[in-house]
Design a protein around this motif. Structure first.
Motif, PDB file in Angstrom:
ATOM      1  N   UNK A 214       0.823  -1.209   0.000  1.00 10.99           N
ATOM      2  CA  UNK A 214       0.000   0.000   0.000  1.00 10.99           C
ATOM      3  C   UNK A 214       0.861   1.264   0.000  1.00 10.99           C
ATOM      4  N   UNK A 215       2.029   1.169   0.650  1.00 10.82           N
ATOM      5  CA  UNK A 215       2.921   2.328   0.684  1.00 10.82           C
ATOM      6  C   UNK A 215       3.494   2.599  -0.710  1.00 10.82           C
ATOM      7  N   UNK A 216       3.877   1.508  -1.412  1.00 11.00           N
ATOM      8  CA  UNK A 216       4.418   1.656  -2.763  1.00 11.00           C
ATOM      9  C   UNK A 216       3.357   2.221  -3.716  1.00 11.00           C
ATOM     10  N   UNK A 217       2.121   1.729  -3.568  1.00  8.65           N
ATOM     11  CA  UNK A 217       1.066   2.117  -4.512  1.00  8.65           C
ATOM     12  C   UNK A 217       0.402   3.446  -4.172  1.00  8.65           C
ATOM     13  N   UNK A 218       0.137   3.659  -2.857  1.00  9.06           N
ATOM     14  CA  UNK A 218      -0.690   4.815  -2.481  1.00  9.06           C
ATOM     15  C   UNK A 218      -0.059   5.704  -1.400  1.00  9.06           C
ATOM     16  N   UNK A 219       1.200   5.428  -1.055  1.00  3.43           N
ATOM     17  CA  UNK A 219       1.875   6.194  -0.009  1.00  3.43           C
ATOM     18  C   UNK A 219       1.141   6.071   1.330  1.00  3.43           C
ATOM     19  N   UNK A 220       0.447   4.921   1.533  1.00  6.01           N
ATOM     20  CA  UNK A 220      -0.268   4.639   2.782  1.00  6.01           C
ATOM     21  C   UNK A 220       0.669   3.892   3.717  1.00  6.01           C
ATOM     22  N   UNK A 221       0.715   4.301   4.990  1.00  7.45           N
ATOM     23  CA  UNK A 221       1.646   3.669   5.925  1.00  7.45           C
ATOM     24  C   UNK A 221       0.997   3.524   7.299  1.00  7.45           C
ATOM     25  N   UNK A 222       0.348   2.368   7.544  1.00  8.50           N
ATOM     26  CA  UNK A 222      -0.283   2.112   8.836  1.00  8.50           C
ATOM     27  C   UNK A 222      -0.374   0.594   9.028  1.00  8.50           C
ATOM     28  N   UNK A 223       0.723  -0.020   9.501  1.00 12.03           N
ATOM     29  CA  UNK A 223       0.811  -1.476   9.560  1.00 12.03           C
ATOM     30  C   UNK A 223      -0.222  -2.070  10.525  1.00 12.03           C
ATOM     31  N   UNK A 224      -0.563  -1.347  11.617  1.00 17.41           N
ATOM     32  CA  UNK A 224      -1.481  -1.933  12.591  1.00 17.41           C
ATOM     33  C   UNK A 224      -2.892  -2.058  12.013  1.00 17.41           C
ATOM     34  N   UNK A 225      -3.299  -1.072  11.220  1.00 16.01           N
ATOM     35  CA  UNK A 225      -4.596  -1.179  10.556  1.00 16.01           C
ATOM     36  C   UNK A 225      -4.585  -2.364   9.581  1.00 16.01           C
ATOM     37  N   UNK A 226      -3.455  -2.535   8.878  1.00 20.93           N
ATOM     38  CA  UNK A 226      -3.319  -3.696   7.989  1.00 20.93           C
ATOM     39  C   UNK A 226      -3.386  -4.993   8.792  1.00 20.93           C
ATOM     40  N   UNK A 227      -2.796  -4.997   9.983  1.00 21.48           N
ATOM     41  CA  UNK A 227      -2.833  -6.165  10.859  1.00 21.48           C
ATOM     42  C   UNK A 227      -4.272  -6.546  11.190  1.00 21.48           C
ATOM     43  N   UNK A 228      -5.078  -5.560  11.566  1.00 21.02           N
ATOM     44  CA  UNK A 228      -6.473  -5.828  11.933  1.00 21.02           C
ATOM     45  C   UNK A 228      -7.275  -6.325  10.730  1.00 21.02           C
ATOM     46  N   UNK A 229      -7.068  -5.690   9.572  1.00 20.69           N
ATOM     47  CA  UNK A 229      -7.805  -6.100   8.368  1.00 20.69           C
ATOM     48  C   UNK A 229      -7.395  -7.505   7.936  1.00 20.69           C
ATOM     49  N   UNK A 230      -6.093  -7.762   7.918  1.00 21.91           N
ATOM     50  CA  UNK A 230      -5.579  -9.053   7.480  1.00 21.91           C
ATOM     51  C   UNK A 230      -6.036 -10.172   8.416  1.00 21.91           C
ATOM     52  N   UNK A 231      -5.981  -9.911   9.714  1.00 20.36           N
ATOM     53  CA  UNK A 231      -6.429 -10.912  10.679  1.00 20.36           C
ATOM     54  C   UNK A 231      -7.910 -11.223  10.518  1.00 20.36           C
ATOM     55  N   UNK A 232      -8.712 -10.201  10.305  1.00 17.24           N
ATOM     56  CA  UNK A 232     -10.155 -10.398  10.137  1.00 17.24           C
ATOM     57  C   UNK A 232     -10.465 -11.230   8.900  1.00 17.24           C
ATOM     58  N   UNK A 233      -9.776 -10.965   7.803  1.00 16.93           N
ATOM     59  CA  UNK A 233      -9.995 -11.726   6.570  1.00 16.93           C
ATOM     60  C   UNK A 233      -9.706 -13.217   6.780  1.00 16.93           C
ATOM     61  N   UNK A 234      -8.640 -13.509   7.487  1.00 19.35           N
ATOM     62  CA  UNK A 234      -8.279 -14.902   7.730  1.00 19.35           C
ATOM     63  C   UNK A 234      -9.301 -15.602   8.619  1.00 19.35           C
TER      64      UNK A 234
END
Length: 490
Positions: free
Chosen positions: A129-149
């Motif tokens: 997301x950082x490479x594509x959209x300059x987005x940088x928030x790993x903890x939010x990614x952690x919550x989203x990724x965990x929920x998907x699994x």
């Protein structure tokens, strides 16, 4: 009035019958490809090339993977033959109440692994997301990724297999790409991949380093070796097949082919990553070795890899265990959610630095359980199980207030021995646990608490798929129906 045995008869823990066995040889192999691509495996390679050449690290990994794969297949026969999960069969060597203590420990370890894998998958997602959209928030990614699994796993075993079918080919192709990218980076840094060693070990130190790599790989999957039945009960097998190898051929495709090959390749990537940039975390290594769309695709592989590992190796076993502890009112999906919550609150981003010693310790402690299961299922019961009583509170597995002391004493002896010899933890834990349980159970415990399948070793009564039986636990009020034979289903 409470029904007899109702606490032990959670719907998600009942034996899987033929129509519920959904996974074939190729499907199980694909599941293993997804499970074995995990960042902690990269750590084994990175640690190994600090004292051994990459070739020796890979040989130790392959030997360790074959050995643990054989253990998995041996214990997994419990699921194939009887359709039983790990926490349910654990009622035999530990008791209907005693099963909860070792099971919860395994469930907690699986939850921690879920958290660790989710963290590293989320860092890769965040990098994309950082490479594509300059987005940088790993903890939010952690919550989203965990929920998907969690949602994917809660949908059931077929959803897991479908995801593996999608993820496995992608993971294989991108893994090869990752290896080539990192090898080029290593060459650019002037390091010859197959000969470079940071601090070469010689003599006895080299032998010890080789054994540590082998034992670490065994400890890495030692937890799954214990509770393989929770997964293998969904694997298809031929009915009326008495040949052990033929009956378990789908397991063999995964445990003895896909696992060793994939594990060895992942350890190789970790070793090359360390050689290239002195860091075995490929998320960091790839950001130094690649850029743009290439980096994005490689990082996407990391996300897929952690996802496929977690649902099969961590969430399913943990959820099955928590469902066993919680009883009928705590279904499988609730166990999945519980595993996800526990794996998050342990703050897994702080656990990776202690992963190698933790693998040796946990592998040793749980290897004693693998030894106990082997002795109970093969040496004492000869694969015959009074499945009916596994679901009855006052049946033969009640023992002393729900505890089998032979199992607990053997676990303490095996786990303790492994703790004092960490470099050989899995082997020592297995053999001490197996030997002590066999002697204590046969000559002491089962002299006091008779076991029907040992007193009357009748295949027709106590074997499962080998004699065409699929255990079907009926209403607890109808005890005679608890071991009804279900005719072969197609």
């Amino acid at each position: 009035m409470k029904k007899q045995g109702s606490y032990l008869q959670s719907p998600d823990l009942l034996p899987i019958v033929q129509k519920g066995k959904k996974i074939g040889s190729l499907g199980f192999a694909f599941i293993w490809v997804g499970m074995a691509v995990v960042l902690a495996a990269f750590a084994i390679g990175g640690a190994g090339v600090q004292s051994l050449s990459l070739g020796w690290v890979l040989l130790a990994t392959f030997i360790g993977s074959i050995a643990i794969g054989l253990c998995m297949t041996i214990i997994g026969d419990i699921g194939v033959e009887h359709g039983l999960s790990f926490p349910v069969y654990m009622r035999a060597p530990f008791g209907t109440v005693g099963t909860h203590l070792p099971s919860i420990i395994r469930g907690f370890v699986a939850s921690c692994w879920f958290g660790i894998n989710t963290y590293f998958g989320s860092t890769a997602m965040n990098a994309i997301l950082y490479v594509l959209f300059d987005f940088n928030h790993w903890f939010l990614c952690f919550l989203i990724f965990g929920t998907l699994q969690v949602v994917n796993t809660a949908l059931g075993i077929k959803a897991v297999e479908r995801f593996a079918d999608l993820a496995a080919p992608i993971i294989i192709m991108i893994s090869a790409w990752m290896y080539l990218s990192l090898s080029e980076q290593a060459i650019a840094e002037g390091r010859e991949v197959w000969n470079w060693i940071e601090s070469p070990a010689t003599g006895g130190a080299a032998v010890t380093a080789f054994i540590v790599v082998m034992m670490t790989n065994m400890g890495f999957w030692g937890t799954l070796a214990a509770d393989m039945p929770s997964l293998s009960r969904f694997i298809k097998a031929p009915v009326h097949e008495r040949n052990w190898w033929k009956r378990n051929r789908a397991q063999i495709a995964g445990n003895l082919v896909a696992l060793p090959l994939t594990q060895t390749f992942m350890v190789m990537i970790g070793g090359v990553s360390y050689i290239a940039v002195k860091n075995y975390d490929p998320v960091i290594a790839l950001q130094e070795a690649a850029s743009g769309i290439v980096l994005g695709i490689l990082l996407l592989m990391i996300v897929f890899a952690q996802w496929s590992t977690n649902i099969s190796a961590n969430l399913i076993p943990a959820a099955t265990i928590y469902s066993n502890v919680g009883g009928p009112k705590f279904p499988f999906w609730a166990g999945v959610v519980a595993a996800g919550i526990i794996g998050s609150i342990v703050q897994p981003w702080s656990l990776f630095d202690i992963i190698i010693p933790a693998l040796l310790l946990v592998g040793g402690v749980l290897s004693a359980i693998v030894g106990i299961l082997f002795a109970d299922y093969y040496l004492l019961r000869r694969r015959r199980v009074h499945v009916h009583d596994l679901y009855q509170e006052e049946g033969q597995f009640r023992y002393l207030h729900g505890f089998n002391l032979a199992g607990f004493i053997s676990w303490i002896l095996g786990g303790g021995s492994a703790f004092f010899f960490p470099n050989y933890s899995f082997i020592i834990g297995f053999f001490v646990g197996c030997t002590s349980y066999y002697l204590l159970a046969k000559y002491w415990w089962f002299q006091q608490y008779k076991q029907a399948e040992m007193e009357d070793p009748d295949d027709a009564k106590y074997l499962g798929i080998t004699v065409g039986r699929f255990w079907k636990i009926a209403d607890a009020e109808t005890l005679e129906g608890a071991a009804d034979i279900e005719s072969k289903q197609t």
